[in-house]
Design an enzyme around this catalytic site. Structure first.
Site, PDB file in Angstrom:
ATOM      1  N   ALA A   1      -6.409  -3.946   5.067  1.00 49.63           N
ATOM      2  CA  ALA A   1      -6.697  -5.273   5.620  1.00 49.63           C
ATOM      3  C   ALA A   1      -7.684  -5.059   6.770  1.00 49.63           C
ATOM      4  CB  ALA A   1      -5.418  -5.918   6.136  1.00 49.63           C
ATOM      5  N   VAL A   2      -8.586  -6.017   6.943  1.00 49.13           N
ATOM      6  CA  VAL A   2      -9.622  -5.850   7.963  1.00 49.13           C
ATOM      7  C   VAL A   2      -9.531  -6.996   8.976  1.00 49.13           C
ATOM      8  CG1 VAL A   2     -12.108  -5.581   8.352  1.00 49.13           C
ATOM      9  CG2 VAL A   2     -11.084  -4.706   6.257  1.00 49.13           C
TER      10      VAL A   2
ATOM     11  N   ASP B   1     -18.212   1.649  -6.510  1.00 49.28           N
ATOM     12  CA  ASP B   1     -17.537   0.342  -6.557  1.00 49.28           C
ATOM     13  C   ASP B   1     -18.488  -0.717  -6.019  1.00 49.28           C
ATOM     14  OD1 ASP B   1     -15.559  -1.469  -6.998  1.00 49.28           O
ATOM     15  OD2 ASP B   1     -14.369  -0.965  -5.227  1.00 49.28           O
TER      16      ASP B   1
HETATM   17  N1  LIG Z   1     -17.152  -4.292   8.727  1.00 49.22           N
HETATM   18  C1  LIG Z   1     -16.690  -5.463   8.260  1.00 49.22           C
HETATM   19  N2  LIG Z   1     -17.064  -6.619   8.863  1.00 49.22           N
HETATM   20  C2  LIG Z   1     -16.598  -7.800   8.390  1.00 49.22           C
HETATM   21  N3  LIG Z   1     -15.781  -7.934   7.338  1.00 49.22           N
HETATM   22  C3  LIG Z   1     -15.383  -6.822   6.684  1.00 49.22           C
HETATM   23  C4  LIG Z   1     -15.814  -5.530   7.113  1.00 49.22           C
HETATM   24  N4  LIG Z   1     -15.281  -4.608   6.277  1.00 49.22           N
HETATM   25  C5  LIG Z   1     -14.551  -5.296   5.376  1.00 49.22           C
HETATM   26  N5  LIG Z   1     -14.590  -6.615   5.616  1.00 49.22           N
HETATM   27  C6  LIG Z   1     -13.922  -7.672   4.839  1.00 49.22           C
HETATM   28  O1  LIG Z   1     -12.678  -7.182   4.395  1.00 49.22           O
HETATM   29  C7  LIG Z   1     -12.608  -7.235   2.959  1.00 49.22           C
HETATM   30  C8  LIG Z   1     -11.778  -6.070   2.456  1.00 49.22           C
HETATM   31  O2  LIG Z   1     -12.368  -4.856   2.850  1.00 49.22           O
HETATM   32  P1  LIG Z   1     -12.495  -3.624   1.836  1.00 49.22           P
HETATM   33  O3  LIG Z   1     -13.217  -4.057   0.617  1.00 49.22           O
HETATM   34  O4  LIG Z   1     -13.085  -2.492   2.582  1.00 49.22           O
HETATM   35  O5  LIG Z   1     -10.955  -3.380   1.506  1.00 49.22           O
HETATM   36  P2  LIG Z   1     -10.350  -2.531   0.326  1.00 49.22           P
HETATM   37  O6  LIG Z   1      -8.885  -2.661   0.359  1.00 49.22           O
HETATM   38  O7  LIG Z   1     -10.895  -1.135   0.396  1.00 49.22           O
HETATM   39  O8  LIG Z   1     -10.954  -3.281  -0.933  1.00 49.22           O
HETATM   40  P3  LIG Z   1     -10.864  -2.850  -2.473  1.00 49.22           P
HETATM   41  O9  LIG Z   1      -9.658  -3.505  -3.027  1.00 49.22           O
HETATM   42  O10 LIG Z   1     -12.144  -3.398  -3.047  1.00 49.22           O
HETATM   43  O11 LIG Z   1     -10.811  -1.354  -2.516  1.00 49.22           O
HETATM   44  C9  LIG Z   1     -14.064  -7.237   2.499  1.00 49.22           C
HETATM   45  O12 LIG Z   1     -14.226  -7.832   1.238  1.00 49.22           O
HETATM   46  C10 LIG Z   1     -14.721  -8.043   3.592  1.00 49.22           C
HETATM   47  O13 LIG Z   1     -14.538  -9.422   3.348  1.00 49.22           O
END
Ligand SMILES: Nc1ncnc2c1ncn2[C@@H]1O[C@H](COP(=O)(O)OP(=O)(O)OP(=O)(O)O)[C@@H](O)[C@H]1O
Length: 637
Positions: free
Chosen positions: A151-152, A339
């Site tokens: 989660a971000v 990806d």
């Molecule tokens: N540096 C950033 N600045 C702003 N929003 C971000 C940033 N990094 C990620 N996000 C937001 O958070 C969401 C989730 O991040 P991310 O894709 O890295 O997670 P994940 O769990 O690795 O995803 P996946 O299921 O594709 O592997 C992104 O789609 C984006 O909307």
């Protein structure tokens, strides 16, 4: 004066500018009077206020005595002179004669690369910020997004003095360049929380004995884009070779660390299974932990952007070129992101009309082991990377077996082709319409008619099924970058006037016979190419003086391109401009003039009527085809 002489004169002037920029002197305005004649003769009007020349001169005389203002005075007076009088060609000859030897003895392209690699004015990557490695040092803002692994959240420092900025930071550079203060409320919120912290999901809170090492090992590959990860993960993950340096089109990571799990107020609702309170744990570590990645915060994903923003074909091409620059950089360093979907492409812009700065993010599926080959011995091996729909054909159709491998070298490049469709039409054909497993190249949907022909051809070549026939990201990025050249009215004509058309065609023909015409023509051919690159450099350097005309993203793109380019790739990319059959048509030229381009939807139609067109650096020019279909620039009165 012939175009050849102009380009030579421009080369000399670009050299002056280069040496000035290299010595980090203040401003290039002193040299503008010398570069003006070339611009003038090529029909480029330098965009200054329409103040009557007499005022310029009086102000000039007044401040002439003040040494501080002297460069600006000279600028104003020279502008007046060159707009009033006809200059004779001979005027430039002494300058050309005097410097020709000196210029061409050096490797001009090498000089250009050095300036753009090392000058912070064009490359804010030279700056870095050190941030703390404890979760308590951050205060969290809004939830930004979530995937399967993390989660971000938006974040800022509890104590801003904890940040140690080395060199002029991104925001300082931005503020100098930005002509207006940010004007919308979300921008203020973004500045208040400038970082994005990725909280990795730990689904193994019961693995107490192994400690932090286990977390580094299981989550460390997320850090393939972080140069310091090589040191952090040494001895923890074997064969891990992250990117060795930062790149403007790869997500910026400030730091990464392992610390106690911070339970956010919305955690229970959004990701209950990633918490230590999940029902299946019988025992848990006394202090549940996870990995955090602190990144620069970006404003939106490409997926959201294409549905919420108006953009014209010029903006689309700048975005595609940035994406291809990222692919070229990853390929140079043996990293495949694997990806490449539009949720993983992040964009930064301050106001809605600004061309976005694009980065590739989410390296959770990345291959970063210094090799492109991955073993594929069992069909259920789970090591082929991300989303099935965005896998390149050679990956999607791979069959498992003893000793079998899959090569990922061209996989991201192929995915960039699908993303190009999303940029230009909003729809990636591989999501719904066709399948990456068995599509035919002839089944690819048509791109908008008004898109520049070079961009159309590049996208088609990115999506070649055979990775050996696919265009490399370097050549593709070169072609799009050259198509964004603003000098003159028609880039193809300019390149031809500089003598590159015949050379490029000869080179292409010779390549099929396995020989290189360029090698034989040697200095002459490369001099023609250097002249063009010098013009491009001069245009880029002078663009600093008109930040309202050339966006930050485009300026950064130019710097990235000029610091990377090689002659060999440039010659190959010229093939997109000079195929025997390729004629410039009025439609594709329309996209060179952003102010004339309609904002487009998925079918190329207007998205919004009230949208403000992008400024054109050549506001007085129009492009009209003659009876032969060749387009000429016509100056409006
Ligand atoms: N540096 C950033 N600045 C702003 N929003 C971000 C940033 N990094 C990620 N996000 C937001 O958070 C969401 C989730 O991040 P991310 O894709 O890295 O997670 P994940 O769990 O690795 O995803 P996946 O299921 O594709 O592997 C992104 O789609 C984006 O909307």
């Amino acid at each position: 004066m012939s175009m050849k002489k102009f380009s030579e004169a421009a080369s000399l002037m670009a050299q002056e500018l280069l040496s000035l920029a290299a010595s980090r002197a203040k401003g290039v305005s002193r040299f503008l009077p010398r570069i003006f004649p070339t611009f003038y003769k090529l029909g480029v009007r330098v965009p200054f206020a329409k103040t009557p020349p007499r005022i310029f001169i009086s102000v000039g005389r007044l401040v002439m005595r003040n040494r501080f203002y002297r460069p600006f005075t000279t600028l104003a007076m020279e502008r007046h002179r060159f707009n009033q009088y006809n200059f004779v060609a001979k005027r430039f000859n002494p300058l050309i004669r005097r410097r020709r030897v000196a210029l061409f003895h050096k490797d001009a392209l090498d000089g250009i690369k050095k300036v753009f690699q090392k000058n912070a004015r064009y490359n804010d990557d030279l700056n870095s910020t050190d941030l703390p490695d404890q979760i308590d040092a951050y205060e969290f803002g809004q939830f930004l997004g979530q995937g399967c692994n993390a989660a971000v959240y938006a974040a800022r420092l509890v104590n801003p003095e904890d940040s140690l900025t080395l060199g002029p930071g991104f925001n300082e550079v931005s503020q100098v360049i930005a002509s207006e203060p940010p004007n919308n409320r979300s921008e203020f919120r973004r500045q208040a929380y400038p970082y994005a912290v990725k909280l990795m999901f730990n689904f193994e809170h019961d693995r107490v004995s192994i400690g932090d090492n286990h977390l580094w090992r299981s989550m460390g590959t997320e850090l393939a884009m972080y140069p310091k990860a090589a040191q952090m993960l040494r001895g923890r993950i074997s064969d891990f070779k992250p990117l060795p340096k930062k790149h403007p089109n790869v997500v910026r990571v400030h730091t990464a660390f392992i610390d106690s799990l911070k339970v956010m107020p919305d955690a229970m609702e959004r990701y209950p299974d990633a918490l230590h309170t999940a029902r299946w744990y019988e025992s848990i570590a006394s202090e549940p932990k996870t990995m955090y990645i602190v990144m620069r915060r970006y404003r939106q994903t490409l997926k959201d952007y294409v549905w919420t923003h108006q953009r014209n074909y010029w903006v689309g091409r700048v975005m595609l070129a940035q994406l291809l620059e990222a692919c070229a950089f990853l390929q140079d360093h043996f990293v495949a992101q694997r990806d490449m979907k539009s949720d993983n492409i992040l964009l930064q812009y301050d106001d809605d009309e600004e061309i976005p700065h694009l980065v590739v993010a989410d390296f959770g599926c990345a291959l970063a082991c210094g090799s492109w080959e991955v073993k594929f011995e069992h069909q259920d091996d789970n090591n082929l990377g991300g989303n099935l729909k965005t896998r390149a054909p050679e990956v999607a159709t791979a069959t498992a077996g003893p000793g079998k491998t899959v090569n990922f070298k061209m996989a991201d490049t192929w995915a960039a082709g699908g993303l190009a469709y999303e940029i230009f039409t909003r729809v990636n054909p591989f999501y719904e319409q066709i399948s990456t497993v068995d599509y035919l190249e002839t089944e690819l949907p048509q791109l908008p008619k008004k898109l520049h022909h070079v961009a159309k051809d590049v996208v088609r070549d990115l999506l070649r099924r055979d990775p050996n026939q696919r265009v490399t990201p370097h050549v593709a990025a070169n072609a799009i970058n050259l198509s964004l050249f603003r000098f003159g009215s028609d880039v193809q004509k300019l390149l031809a006037d500089c003598g590159l058309n015949k050379l490029a065609m000869l080179q292409n023909l010779a390549k099929t016979n396995g020989s290189s015409v360029i090698d034989k023509l040697g200095v002459t051919a490369n001099r023609a190419l250097d002249n063009v690159m010098a013009l491009l450099t001069a245009e880029t350097i002078t663009a600093t003086l008109a930040p309202q005309l050339v966006s930050r993203a485009e300026k950064q793109l130019r710097a990235t391109f000029l610091s990377r380019v090689t002659r060999e790739d440039l010659w190959t990319s010229l093939h997109y401009f000079f195929k025997e059959t390729a004629l410039v048509d009025a439609d594709s030229l329309a996209s060179l003039a952003p102010s004339n381009s309609p904002f487009f939807g998925s079918d190329g139609s207007s998205l919004e009527k009230n949208s403000k067109p992008l400024p054109n650096i050549l506001p007085n020019n129009k492009y009209l085809p003659d009876s032969n279909g060749i387009v000429h620039r016509v100056r409006s009165k």
